[in-house]
Motif scaffolding. Structure first.
Motif, PDB file in Angstrom:
ATOM      1  N   TRP A  41      -3.724  15.099  -3.628  1.00 19.38           N
ATOM      2  CA  TRP A  41      -2.791  14.740  -2.565  1.00 19.38           C
ATOM      3  C   TRP A  41      -2.739  15.789  -1.470  1.00 19.38           C
ATOM      4  O   TRP A  41      -2.329  15.508  -0.348  1.00 19.38           O
ATOM      5  CB  TRP A  41      -1.402  14.472  -3.141  1.00 19.38           C
TER       6      TRP A  41
ATOM      7  N   ARG B  17       0.822  -1.209   0.000  1.00 20.54           N
ATOM      8  CA  ARG B  17       0.000   0.000   0.000  1.00 20.54           C
ATOM      9  C   ARG B  17       0.859   1.262   0.000  1.00 20.54           C
ATOM     10  O   ARG B  17       0.614   2.200  -0.762  1.00 20.54           O
ATOM     11  CB  ARG B  17      -0.953   0.015   1.185  1.00 20.54           C
TER      12      ARG B  17
ATOM     13  N   GLU C 146       0.834   3.887  -3.106  1.00 19.85           N
ATOM     14  CA  GLU C 146       0.390   5.259  -2.885  1.00 19.85           C
ATOM     15  C   GLU C 146       1.507   6.265  -3.168  1.00 19.85           C
ATOM     16  O   GLU C 146       1.273   7.303  -3.778  1.00 19.85           O
ATOM     17  CB  GLU C 146      -0.145   5.431  -1.471  1.00 19.85           C
TER      18      GLU C 146
END
Length: 147
Positions: free
Chosen positions: A144, A99, A103
């Protein structure tokens, strides 16, 4: 480990991925951007401001390592003349878990598109034109800031 390279040489994917895998990560995520030949594009030329561009990419990599627990970040960007099908950018991240690697990789390409000082000129037939920033790139980078 942060590695940033801006060069006119072709990007060697196997070399870049292997270096990240050697970091002992449980997950390695990569993104490879390729020059598109859509809309009649026959050539692409990328220019940058040496020193300033490297520092911008290093700052992005450092921000990613602060946000996620990364074991390695690689950003390789081509400059100069390229043809459709050529690799233009490689981003790789290594982390203990998938993850974080995934990301961070997405973050880096989204932010690179808006934060790194590159100038792109496309050639179609006999005409060349500079490429303007895209609203979709700004929207991708902005997400973001919200997360």
């Amino acid at each position: 480990m942060i590695r940033v390279s801006i060069d006119d040489a072709p990007i060697e994917l196997a070399v870049e991925v292997a270096a990240l895998e050697e970091r002992g990560a449980g997950g390695v995520a990569t993104f490879t951007g390729v020059v598109r030949g859509d809309d009649g594009v026959t050539a692409l030329e990328l220019e940058h401001y040496p020193g300033m561009t490297e520092q911008a990419l290093i700052a992005l990599a450092e921000a990613a390592t602060v946000r996620w627990s990364l074991l390695g970040v690689t950003i390789v960007h081509r400059v100069g003349a390229m043809a459709p099908g050529d690799r233009i950018v490689f981003i790789g991240t290594a982390a203990e878990h998938r993850r974080e690697a995934l990301e961070a990789c997405a973050y880096l390409i989204d932010r690179l598109k808006t934060d790194a000082p590159f100038w792109k000129r496309e050639t179609r037939g006999d005409a060349a034109s500079w490429v303007e920033a895209r609203d979709s790139d700004a929207a991708s980078a902005e997400r973001w800031a919200r997360d």
